[in-house]
Design a protein around this motif. Structure first.
Motif, PDB file in Angstrom:
ATOM      1  N   PRO A  59      -4.112   6.657   6.022  1.00 44.02           N
ATOM      2  CA  PRO A  59      -5.406   6.125   5.580  1.00 44.02           C
ATOM      3  C   PRO A  59      -6.408   5.985   6.725  1.00 44.02           C
ATOM      4  CG  PRO A  59      -3.577   4.666   4.939  1.00 44.02           C
ATOM      5  CD  PRO A  59      -3.018   5.709   5.840  1.00 44.02           C
ATOM      6  N   ASP A  60      -7.697   6.124   6.399  1.00 40.41           N
ATOM      7  CA  ASP A  60      -8.743   5.884   7.392  1.00 40.41           C
ATOM      8  C   ASP A  60      -8.543   4.500   8.003  1.00 40.41           C
ATOM      9  OD1 ASP A  60      -9.954   8.330   7.023  1.00 40.41           O
ATOM     10  OD2 ASP A  60     -11.425   7.574   5.578  1.00 40.41           O
ATOM     11  N   LEU A  79       1.798   5.116   0.838  1.00 42.49           N
ATOM     12  CA  LEU A  79       1.535   6.101   1.879  1.00 42.49           C
ATOM     13  C   LEU A  79       1.912   7.470   1.303  1.00 42.49           C
ATOM     14  CD1 LEU A  79       0.709   6.656   4.826  1.00 42.49           C
ATOM     15  CD2 LEU A  79       3.128   6.360   5.443  1.00 42.49           C
ATOM     16  N   THR A  93       0.834  -1.190   0.000  1.00 42.56           N
ATOM     17  CA  THR A  93       0.000   0.000   0.000  1.00 42.56           C
ATOM     18  C   THR A  93       0.872   1.244   0.000  1.00 42.56           C
ATOM     19  OG1 THR A  93      -1.672  -1.185   1.269  1.00 42.56           O
ATOM     20  CG2 THR A  93      -1.824   1.206   1.262  1.00 42.56           C
ATOM     21  N   HIS A 103      -6.410   3.897  10.323  1.00 42.15           N
ATOM     22  CA  HIS A 103      -5.017   3.805  10.747  1.00 42.15           C
ATOM     23  C   HIS A 103      -4.620   5.085  11.487  1.00 42.15           C
ATOM     24  CE1 HIS A 103      -5.292   0.851   7.551  1.00 42.15           C
ATOM     25  NE2 HIS A 103      -4.227   0.275   8.077  1.00 42.15           N
ATOM     26  N   ALA A 163      -5.772  10.099  11.223  1.00 40.38           N
ATOM     27  CA  ALA A 163      -5.955   9.927   9.784  1.00 40.38           C
ATOM     28  C   ALA A 163      -6.408  11.209   9.087  1.00 40.38           C
ATOM     29  CB  ALA A 163      -6.950   8.797   9.518  1.00 40.38           C
TER      30      ALA A 163
END
Length: 144
Positions: A53-54, A4, A2, A56, A83
């Motif tokens: 990210p939502d 960032l 993913t 996290h 987030a």
């Protein structure tokens, strides 16, 4: 893997990176020269913003070498990046050494950013909490 997303707020700063493959933390670097005198605190800019990210959160943690060798650590360790925050990542540094000032130079690695999953929990009132093997024991309840 993913991605960032980071935004460069200072044109000369590096993208936060891991020192070694598999490391949990991304090294955050100082975007300015800052002297932290014995017992003092300083807000050190990193020149970057990040979109966590939502679901996290970002945990800003001290670098163990700086803390153990120089006494330089974070005043609010761990620092929390929610987030929804899109401002500059700034590290609240504190010099715990009683005699020596610490000079932070632009580009020095000053902290680590670790991204963690945060489950959504809804707080509710209850009459009784579920039991546990520890019970209500607090600091020092398991021995010295």
């Amino acid at each position: 893997m993913t991605e960032l997303p980071f935004k460069r707020l200072d044109p000369g700063v590096e993208l936060p990176t891991r020192a070694h493959p598999g490391d949990a933390g991304l090294d955050l670097r100082a975007a300015a020269d800052v002297e932290v005198k014995p017992g003092e605190r300083a807000m050190v800019p990193t020149g970057v913003a990040v979109a966590i990210p939502d679901g996290h959160a970002g945990m800003v943690l001290p670098r163990s070498g700086l803390a153990s060798r120089r006494g330089l650590t974070l005043a609010n360790a761990p620092g929390l990046i929610d987030a929804g925050y899109r401002g500059e990542v700034i590290c609240a540094m504190v010099n715990l050494d009683r005699e020596e000032a610490v000079l932070i130079r632009r580009g020095d690695r000053i902290a680590q950013l670790v991204i963690v999953a945060v489950p959504t929990m809804e707080p509710v009132w209850v009459e009784e909490l579920p039991g546990s093997s520890r019970g209500p024991g607090g600091f020092g309840s398991t021995g010295s």
